[in-house]
Design a protein around this motif. Structure first.
Motif, PDB file in Angstrom:
ATOM      1  N   TRP A  18       0.487  -1.364   0.184  1.00 21.04           N
ATOM      2  CA  TRP A  18      -0.638   0.142  -0.212  1.00 21.04           C
ATOM      3  C   TRP A  18       0.677   1.533   0.305  1.00 21.04           C
ATOM      4  CZ3 TRP A  18      -3.537  -2.159   4.665  1.00 21.04           C
ATOM      5  CH2 TRP A  18      -3.843  -3.178   4.191  1.00 21.04           C
ATOM      6  N   ALA A  19       0.949   2.395  -0.746  1.00 19.03           N
ATOM      7  CA  ALA A  19       1.388   3.534  -0.895  1.00 19.03           C
ATOM      8  C   ALA A  19       1.234   4.030   0.401  1.00 19.03           C
ATOM      9  CB  ALA A  19       0.739   4.688  -1.738  1.00 19.03           C
ATOM     10  N   ILE A  20       2.409   4.385   0.774  1.00 23.32           N
ATOM     11  CA  ILE A  20       2.484   5.147   2.196  1.00 23.32           C
ATOM     12  C   ILE A  20       2.381   6.523   2.031  1.00 23.32           C
ATOM     13  CG2 ILE A  20       4.344   6.264   3.875  1.00 23.32           C
ATOM     14  CD1 ILE A  20       3.702   2.610   4.344  1.00 23.32           C
ATOM     15  N   GLY A  21       2.892   7.530   0.704  1.00 23.74           N
ATOM     16  CA  GLY A  21       2.066   8.735   0.510  1.00 23.74           C
ATOM     17  C   GLY A  21       0.587   8.894  -0.080  1.00 23.74           C
ATOM     18  N   ASP A  22      -0.201   8.020   0.473  1.00 24.18           N
ATOM     19  CA  ASP A  22      -1.082   7.713  -0.124  1.00 24.18           C
ATOM     20  C   ASP A  22      -1.864   8.089   1.450  1.00 24.18           C
ATOM     21  OD1 ASP A  22      -1.011   7.889  -2.805  1.00 24.18           O
ATOM     22  OD2 ASP A  22      -2.429   5.266  -2.345  1.00 24.18           O
ATOM     23  N   ILE A  23      -1.170   8.349   2.534  1.00 22.71           N
ATOM     24  CA  ILE A  23      -2.094   8.668   3.737  1.00 22.71           C
ATOM     25  C   ILE A  23      -1.474   9.734   4.050  1.00 22.71           C
ATOM     26  CG2 ILE A  23      -1.637   8.537   6.742  1.00 22.71           C
ATOM     27  CD1 ILE A  23       0.610   6.084   6.074  1.00 22.71           C
ATOM     28  N   GLN A  24      -3.085  10.290   4.450  1.00 19.70           N
ATOM     29  CA  GLN A  24      -4.371  11.647   4.721  1.00 19.70           C
ATOM     30  C   GLN A  24      -4.710  11.464   5.608  1.00 19.70           C
ATOM     31  OE1 GLN A  24      -6.229  13.379   1.830  1.00 19.70           O
ATOM     32  NE2 GLN A  24      -5.883  15.482   2.298  1.00 19.70           N
ATOM     33  N   ASP A  25      -3.681  12.366   6.764  1.00 21.41           N
ATOM     34  CA  ASP A  25      -4.827  12.960   8.610  1.00 21.41           C
ATOM     35  C   ASP A  25      -5.013  14.156   7.844  1.00 21.41           C
ATOM     36  OD1 ASP A  25      -4.659  13.781  10.841  1.00 21.41           O
ATOM     37  OD2 ASP A  25      -3.669  12.036  10.900  1.00 21.41           O
ATOM     38  N   LEU A  26      -6.726  14.388   8.584  1.00 22.33           N
ATOM     39  CA  LEU A  26      -7.382  15.402   8.558  1.00 22.33           C
ATOM     40  C   LEU A  26      -7.203  16.177   9.338  1.00 22.33           C
ATOM     41  CD1 LEU A  26     -10.442  13.361   6.328  1.00 22.33           C
ATOM     42  CD2 LEU A  26      -8.430  14.081   5.182  1.00 22.33           C
ATOM     43  N   GLY A  27      -7.009  15.663  10.703  1.00 26.47           N
ATOM     44  CA  GLY A  27      -6.410  16.157  11.840  1.00 26.47           C
ATOM     45  C   GLY A  27      -7.851  16.412  12.734  1.00 26.47           C
ATOM     46  N   PRO A  28      -7.189  16.708  13.800  1.00 24.55           N
ATOM     47  CA  PRO A  28      -8.240  16.440  14.897  1.00 24.55           C
ATOM     48  C   PRO A  28      -9.721  16.786  15.632  1.00 24.55           C
ATOM     49  CG  PRO A  28      -6.184  17.079  15.709  1.00 24.55           C
ATOM     50  CD  PRO A  28      -6.163  17.496  14.737  1.00 24.55           C
ATOM     51  N   LEU A  29      -9.533  17.838  14.531  1.00 25.42           N
ATOM     52  CA  LEU A  29     -11.049  19.043  14.970  1.00 25.42           C
ATOM     53  C   LEU A  29     -11.855  17.849  13.742  1.00 25.42           C
ATOM     54  CD1 LEU A  29     -10.082  22.613  14.444  1.00 25.42           C
ATOM     55  CD2 LEU A  29     -10.423  21.329  16.012  1.00 25.42           C
ATOM     56  N   TYR A  30     -11.296  17.373  12.090  1.00 25.46           N
ATOM     57  CA  TYR A  30     -12.097  16.424  11.749  1.00 25.46           C
ATOM     58  C   TYR A  30     -13.028  15.407  12.089  1.00 25.46           C
ATOM     59  CZ  TYR A  30     -13.327  14.340   8.118  1.00 25.46           C
ATOM     60  OH  TYR A  30     -14.576  12.801   6.887  1.00 25.46           O
TER      61      TYR A  30
END
Length: 146
Positions: free
Chosen positions: A61-73
């Motif tokens: 799986w692509a590590i570069g595709d990991i996206q964190d949307l942040g705690p507020l989200y």
């Protein structure tokens, strides 16, 4: 990369802190952990993230595709309503991005001097010039995709 970590506070002395990393939770995968004390939260979740990243790498799986949307989200998502608090934890992803490859890059000598000075004054953040440039490139690529 900064990962949002949801924390479920224990309800009594016999219950552990529940930990979840939403950016690493998919339909096929979850990144969860537990800690017996506040002092153990960061080490426990760091270990869970590291193990998750190793699994992602093994699965291709692509590590570069990991996206964190942040705690507020994540706080607004019903599936994470059990989390009473949130923290951000930085994990260096460079070890999971593939083998290093030497390239030849040209840039003004004054810019190189500024980069070297930044690396020298920030050893806790940058290992060397290459690490600085890779970090800057990741930041630019993340910003460009948003």
């Amino acid at each position: 990369m900064y990962f949002s970590v949801g924390i479920e506070q224990p309800t009594d002395d016999k219950t552990a802190y529940g930990l979840v990393v939403p950016a690493l939770c998919t339909a096929d995968f979850s990144c969860i952990s537990a800690a017996d004390s506040q002092a153990e939260i960061a080490p426990a979740v760091t270990e869970a993230i590291t193990m998750a990243l190793e699994t992602w790498q093994e699965q291709g799986w692509a590590i570069g595709d990991i996206q964190d949307l942040g705690p507020l989200y994540y706080q607004q998502q019903t599936e994470y309503a059990f989390c009473n608090s949130w923290l951000l934890l930085y994990i260096d992803l460079s070890a999971y991005e593939g083998k290093p490859k030497r390239i030849n890059v040209s840039m003004p000598d004054t810019l190189i001097s500024r980069i070297d000075q930044k690396v020298k004054t920030s050893p806790e953040r940058y290992r060397d010039r290459s690490h600085f440039l890779a970090t800057a490139a990741r930041h630019e690529l993340e910003t460009a995709s948003n």
